[in-house]
Enzyme design. Structure first.
Site, short mmCIF file in Angstrom:
data_model
loop_
_atom_site.label_atom_id
_atom_site.label_comp_id
_atom_site.label_asym_id
_atom_site.label_seq_id
_atom_site.Cartn_x
_atom_site.Cartn_y
_atom_site.Cartn_z
N ARG A 179 0.81 -1.23 0.00
CA ARG A 179 0.00 0.00 0.00
C ARG A 179 0.84 1.27 0.00
O ARG A 179 0.47 2.25 -0.64
CB ARG A 179 -0.91 0.03 1.25
CG ARG A 179 -2.09 -0.88 1.18
CD ARG A 179 -2.95 -0.68 2.41
NE ARG A 179 -3.91 -1.75 2.56
CZ ARG A 179 -4.20 -2.34 3.72
NH1 ARG A 179 -3.60 -1.94 4.84
NH2 ARG A 179 -5.10 -3.29 3.76
N CYS A 198 -9.07 -1.29 6.54
CA CYS A 198 -10.51 -1.09 6.73
C CYS A 198 -10.87 0.18 7.50
O CYS A 198 -11.76 0.93 7.10
CB CYS A 198 -11.12 -2.33 7.39
SG CYS A 198 -10.09 -3.06 8.66
N GLN A 258 -13.27 -1.47 16.76
CA GLN A 258 -13.26 -2.30 15.56
C GLN A 258 -13.81 -3.70 15.81
O GLN A 258 -13.50 -4.35 16.81
CB GLN A 258 -11.83 -2.38 15.01
CG GLN A 258 -11.31 -0.99 14.64
CD GLN A 258 -9.93 -1.00 13.99
OE1 GLN A 258 -9.17 -0.07 14.20
NE2 GLN A 258 -9.60 -2.01 13.22
N SER A 265 -14.62 -9.34 13.13
CA SER A 265 -14.43 -9.90 11.78
C SER A 265 -13.23 -9.26 11.09
O SER A 265 -12.70 -9.81 10.12
CB SER A 265 -15.68 -9.74 10.93
OG SER A 265 -16.02 -8.38 10.79
N GLY A 266 -12.79 -8.12 11.60
CA GLY A 266 -11.60 -7.46 11.06
C GLY A 266 -10.33 -8.25 11.31
O GLY A 266 -9.29 -7.98 10.69
N ARG A 292 -10.15 -3.19 19.73
CA ARG A 292 -10.99 -4.29 19.26
C ARG A 292 -12.14 -4.45 20.24
O ARG A 292 -11.91 -4.53 21.47
CB ARG A 292 -10.18 -5.58 19.20
CG ARG A 292 -10.91 -6.74 18.59
CD ARG A 292 -11.03 -6.68 17.08
NE ARG A 292 -9.75 -6.84 16.41
CZ ARG A 292 -9.53 -6.50 15.14
NH1 ARG A 292 -10.49 -5.95 14.42
NH2 ARG A 292 -8.35 -6.68 14.58
N HIS A 342 -16.81 -1.20 11.83
CA HIS A 342 -15.83 -0.42 12.59
C HIS A 342 -16.42 0.97 12.86
O HIS A 342 -16.85 1.66 11.94
CB HIS A 342 -14.53 -0.26 11.80
CG HIS A 342 -13.72 -1.52 11.66
ND1 HIS A 342 -14.05 -2.71 12.28
CD2 HIS A 342 -12.57 -1.76 10.98
CE1 HIS A 342 -13.14 -3.63 11.98
NE2 HIS A 342 -12.24 -3.08 11.19
N ASN A 381 -16.55 -3.31 7.69
CA ASN A 381 -15.11 -3.54 7.50
C ASN A 381 -14.76 -4.55 6.44
O ASN A 381 -13.75 -4.41 5.75
CB ASN A 381 -14.45 -3.93 8.83
CG ASN A 381 -15.18 -5.04 9.53
OD1 ASN A 381 -16.32 -4.88 9.95
ND2 ASN A 381 -14.52 -6.19 9.68
N1 NAP Z 1 -10.96 -8.86 7.79
C1 NAP Z 1 -10.99 -7.57 7.46
O1 NAP Z 1 -11.92 -6.82 7.84
C2 NAP Z 1 -9.90 -6.97 6.60
C3 NAP Z 1 -10.09 -5.67 6.13
C4 NAP Z 1 -9.13 -5.09 5.31
C5 NAP Z 1 -8.01 -5.80 4.96
N2 NAP Z 1 -7.81 -7.06 5.42
C6 NAP Z 1 -6.60 -7.77 4.98
O2 NAP Z 1 -6.99 -8.79 4.06
C7 NAP Z 1 -6.12 -9.92 4.18
C8 NAP Z 1 -6.95 -11.15 4.52
O3 NAP Z 1 -7.59 -10.96 5.79
P1 NAP Z 1 -8.66 -11.98 6.36
O4 NAP Z 1 -9.26 -11.31 7.51
O5 NAP Z 1 -9.52 -12.51 5.28
O6 NAP Z 1 -7.69 -13.19 6.86
P2 NAP Z 1 -8.00 -14.75 7.04
O7 NAP Z 1 -9.44 -14.98 7.32
O8 NAP Z 1 -6.99 -15.26 8.00
O9 NAP Z 1 -7.68 -15.39 5.58
C9 NAP Z 1 -6.38 -15.49 5.07
C10 NAP Z 1 -6.37 -16.18 3.70
O10 NAP Z 1 -4.99 -16.28 3.27
C11 NAP Z 1 -4.72 -17.64 2.92
N3 NAP Z 1 -3.31 -17.97 3.25
C12 NAP Z 1 -2.72 -17.95 4.48
N4 NAP Z 1 -1.43 -18.34 4.38
C13 NAP Z 1 -1.22 -18.62 3.06
C14 NAP Z 1 -0.09 -19.08 2.32
N5 NAP Z 1 1.07 -19.35 2.91
N6 NAP Z 1 -0.23 -19.25 0.97
C15 NAP Z 1 -1.41 -18.98 0.35
N7 NAP Z 1 -2.52 -18.55 1.01
C16 NAP Z 1 -2.41 -18.37 2.34
C17 NAP Z 1 -5.67 -18.48 3.76
O11 NAP Z 1 -5.83 -19.75 3.13
P3 NAP Z 1 -6.07 -21.12 3.97
O12 NAP Z 1 -7.52 -21.19 4.30
O13 NAP Z 1 -5.66 -22.17 2.97
O14 NAP Z 1 -5.19 -21.06 5.18
C18 NAP Z 1 -6.92 -17.60 3.70
O15 NAP Z 1 -7.61 -17.85 2.49
C19 NAP Z 1 -5.10 -9.57 5.27
O16 NAP Z 1 -3.93 -9.09 4.64
C20 NAP Z 1 -5.80 -8.49 6.07
O17 NAP Z 1 -4.91 -7.64 6.73
C21 NAP Z 1 -8.75 -7.67 6.23
#
Ligand code: NAP
Length: 350
Positions: free
Chosen positions: A110, A149, A176, A179-180, A235, A242, A327
């Site tokens: 970013r 977010c 926040q 789910s974040g 949190r 959020h 978020n």
């Molecule tokens: N949640 C929010 O509100 C939010 C908002 C803005 C930005 N984000 C950002 O978006 C990203 C995802 O967040 P999330 O909340 O969705 O996280 P999450 O639920 O933990 O999901 C992470 C994803 O990454 C995959 N992954 C993990 N390690 C991997 C690897 N070594 N190789 C390939 N894939 C891998 C996981 O696959 P597996 O199922 O196979 O482990 C899963 O599909 C993060 O960078 C976070 O900071 C999140």
């Protein structure tokens, strides 16, 4: 037969990845053809690999797709990335090098000088840095990021204020949603009946990303907006949404009524271009003295608007107000999808 653009979702099994799958169901321009995640889940069919947490069923067209490893051999033109930050940086680079348009939610790129951090209503012109990115990195594709977010809702509210009155200082305290933190996220015993006054890296992201989004692209580089942001992030035991308590100092005098009217009348290219995911109003000003609230308001405008309320004078800075946004929708997957729609509408995908 379909003339929709084939897209893939990296990190398709995660919280943000699932939101991509849900929001892209029946999208008029894009069709999910590939889902990818870690080696732990690759090789299985999506419905078996994912712990689905959305309130609507897994879309039929995606249920039986095989989860692929995150290698740049997917049959699609665009990839949406909801990858864990531990892996997102290099995976996204490999896809951009191979010619994919990468729309990323992760923090890794970013703040890179040649990567646009885009909220289409505010800084669509930053996309013009993409030819510089391609030249610098030898990419055939590109990386376009959306903000963290909590930054999304702050920047959305500050954008029109900065344009009209010049923002000089910002204090923000967030509440926040869990789910974040993704899935499984924060352990229930840590968060139930509790508030955790620390979210790793979040304050720094709000303090820097806001200034990049509201900065100016001069044809060569993006200069950060010239005001300090001080963020405190907490949190709380809320599922989605959020909240932010904000105080601002402005260079030009105004009134709470003028701010409310400015926000209520605000729109940008997504609204003018009628992009499919654009909310009719990016900022919705709520009248009730105890609104917005996550439980009742977070899904307004399909989760794509920033909700604002309680605009009033601040005895320390000039004005204070409350913001709320979804978020994982406008703060994550919905923001990436809107960015992809903007790329298409502005001819960057040709
Ligand atoms: N949640 C929010 O509100 C939010 C908002 C803005 C930005 N984000 C950002 O978006 C990203 C995802 O967040 P999330 O909340 O969705 O996280 P999450 O639920 O933990 O999901 C992470 C994803 O990454 C995959 N992954 C993990 N390690 C991997 C690897 N070594 N190789 C390939 N894939 C891998 C996981 O696959 P597996 O199922 O196979 O482990 C899963 O599909 C993060 O960078 C976070 O900071 C999140």
């Amino acid at each position: 037969m379909t003339d929709k653009i084939a897209v893939g979702v990296l990190g398709a099994t995660g919280a943000v990845g699932q939101k991509f799958i849900k929001l892209l169901e029946n999208h008029p321009w894009f069709e999910v053809k590939e889902v990818a995640a870690s080696e732990r889940t690759a090789g299985r069919c999506y419905a078996e690999a994912v712990s689905w947490k959305q309130v609507t069923p897994i879309p039929e067209a995606v249920r039986d797709l095989e989860v692929r490893p995150c290698l740049p051999d997917l049959k699609c033109r665009i990839v949406f990335s909801g990858l864990d930050a531990s892996i997102a940086g290099e995976v996204e680079e490999s896809f951009a090098r191979a010619g994919y348009a990468v729309l990323s939610n992760s923090r890794n790129h970013r703040m890179d000088d040649d990567v646009p951090l885009v909220i289409p209503e505010l800084n669509h012109d930053h996309l013009a840095i993409l030819p510089i990115q391609r030249a610098n990195r030898g990419y055939r594709g590109c990386i376009v990021t959306n903000s963290n977010c909590s930054t999304m809702f702050l920047a959305m509210a500050l954008g029109p204020l900065h344009r009209e009155f010049t923002v000089e200082q910002v204090l923000v305290t967030t509440m926040q949603a869990i789910s974040g933190a993704g899935y499984p996220g924060v352990p229930s015993l840590d968060i139930l009946g509790n508030v955790i006054p620390y979210i790793g890296g979040e304050e720094e992201k709000m303090e820097s990303e806001t200034r990049k989004i509201l900065g100016r692209f001069d044809g060569k580089r993006i200069d950060l907006a010239d005001f300090p942001v001080s963020a405190q992030c907490n949190r709380v035991a809320v599922e989605d949404g959020h909240m932010e308590s904000v105080s601002v100092k402005l260079a030009r005098k105004t009134t709470a009524e003028e701010i409310a009217a400015l926000w209520a009348g605000f729109s940008g290219p997504p609204q003018q271009l009628r992009l499919p995911s654009a909310p009719e109003r990016p900022l919705v000003v709520m009248e009730g003295r105890d609104r917005p609230q996550p439980r009742f308001d977070v899904n307004r405008s399909n989760g794509m608007s920033t909700l604002a309320g309680r605009i009033r004078p601040c005895p320390v800075l000039d004005f204070k107000f409350t913001l709320l946004g979804h978020n994982t929708v406008r703060g994550a997957a919905g923001a990436s999808i809107l960015n992809a729609e903007l790329l298409k509408a502005q001819g960057y995908l040709e």
